[in-house]
Design a protein around this motif. Structure first.
Motif: not given
Length: 358
Positions: A300-302, A315-318, A324-325, A334-335
């Motif tokens: 949902n963030t990205c 993905h959460f470590k990228s 985006n966070l 977001p981008l």
């Protein structure tokens, strides 16, 4: 007397605070809890009351911080012991949730119902299940509304009944093993023919005959009663049977709204074949390498699909997600991965110019 409820820094008001309300003796009493802990307490998973209550205080209005009067507590509960009263409110009171939380609950239950429908149904032509996204779209097509007070499994069975009236979908059969005497075999085979059951295997072992068959779940009780009458034994091998082998289930994922017209309750095999053929022609696979995958996790963030559970965790470590966070904390949209890379490079260039500027 009033007292404002102290909440942790960084938490939005009434987002992580759940109010449990109880009306008694003409007065309203409320306690402040954590919503997830209230549900855990009522299901007897959580046993520490301090992990459930934000404070051992009884309010008449939590949001305004108004405490309940001692005389009202004595009149309603016969005691002014705040902890005992909190326990009673926790057990008997009604959990109040905010609009966004209620919406999140309904979305979660909608997904659960769609998952149950997917597990219990198949395409009559291919014998393979539809994807979860397809089931959700069909549920929207029939304007299904979630009942938060009803069991998800019960609602899923109702959804299947409604979908069968308009679309080519049927309950996936259950696989059974029937063990009976050779004298009773003809009766069982005749009944299976009447029920349109499919015989998978038949074995003889001594004085007993074993028949493995696939049958509609609605006929299970009737079949069980017949086997008991014939002094046989019935074993449930699989609750839901799907066709084995590879299948491009993603071909049903993308379709236009006009592909699925309303259909009568009794759908002919020719109609089913035509519909499946049109679905295959109209569908456009987003990722050919993901053929056979049922679930795609969304960040949902990205605002993007990031693949299976393993890819979702990575993905959460990228840097994309982390960037985006940061934008989310500044209320910026977001981008995409490419835009994020360009934005990071631009930021690095600006830092270099600052470093070499005089």
């Amino acid at each position: 007397m009033s007292k404002t409820l102290v909440q942790p820094i960084g938490q939005k008001r009434l987002t992580n605070v759940a109010v449990v309300r109880l009306k008694k003796h003409g007065n309203r009493f409320e306690i402040a809890c954590y919503k997830n802990k209230v549900l855990s307490w009522r299901s007897r998973i959580e046993k520490d009351i301090d992990e459930v209550l934000q404070s051992h205080t009884v309010y008449s209005n939590v949001s305004k911080g108004i405490l309940a009067k001692s005389k009202d507590l004595m009149a309603a509960f016969g005691t002014d012991d705040q902890t005992k009263i909190c326990l009673e409110i926790l057990e008997k009171g009604e959990l109040q949730v905010a609009g966004k939380e209620r919406e999140a609950q309904l979305c979660s239950q909608f997904r659960d119902i769609a998952t149950i429908v997917m597990q219990k149904t198949i395409n009559p032509e291919t014998k393979h299940p539809y994807t979860i996204s397809m089931i959700e779209r069909l549920m929207h097509e029939i304007h299904f509304a979630v009942d938060p007070h009803s069991n998800s499994k019960k609602q899923a069975l109702e959804v299947i009944r409604q979908l069968q009236e308009k679309f080519p979908i049927k309950r996936s059969p259950m696989r059974l093993r029937i063990t009976i005497s050779p004298e009773s075999l003809s009766s069982i085979l005749e009944k299976l023919g009447t029920w349109h059951g499919d015989i998978v295997a038949k074995e003889e072992s001594g004085s007993r005959v074993s028949v493995v068959c696939e049958l509609d779940p609605s006929l299970f009780r009737e079949c069980d009663g017949l086997v008991r009458t014939l002094q046989g034994r019935l074993e449930l091998l699989s609750v839901s049977v799907h066709a084995e082998g590879d299948t491009s289930v993603d071909r049903y994922d993308e379709f236009n709204e006009d592909i699925l017209p309303s259909m009568p309750k009794e759908v002919s095999e020719a109609s089913i074949g035509q519909l499946s053929e049109r679905l295959e022609k109209q569908s456009v696979s987003k990722n050919k390498s993901s053929v056979g995958e049922v679930k795609q996790n969304k960040c949902n963030t990205c605002n993007a699909l990031v693949g299976d559970a393993k890819q979702y965790r990575e993905h959460f470590k990228s840097e994309w997600h982390k960037h985006n966070l940061k934008r989310k904390t500044m209320n910026l949209p977001p981008l995409s991965a490419e835009e994020c890379l360009a934005d990071v490079d631009l930021g690095a260039s600006k830092e270099d110019l600052k470093e070499y500027s005089f």
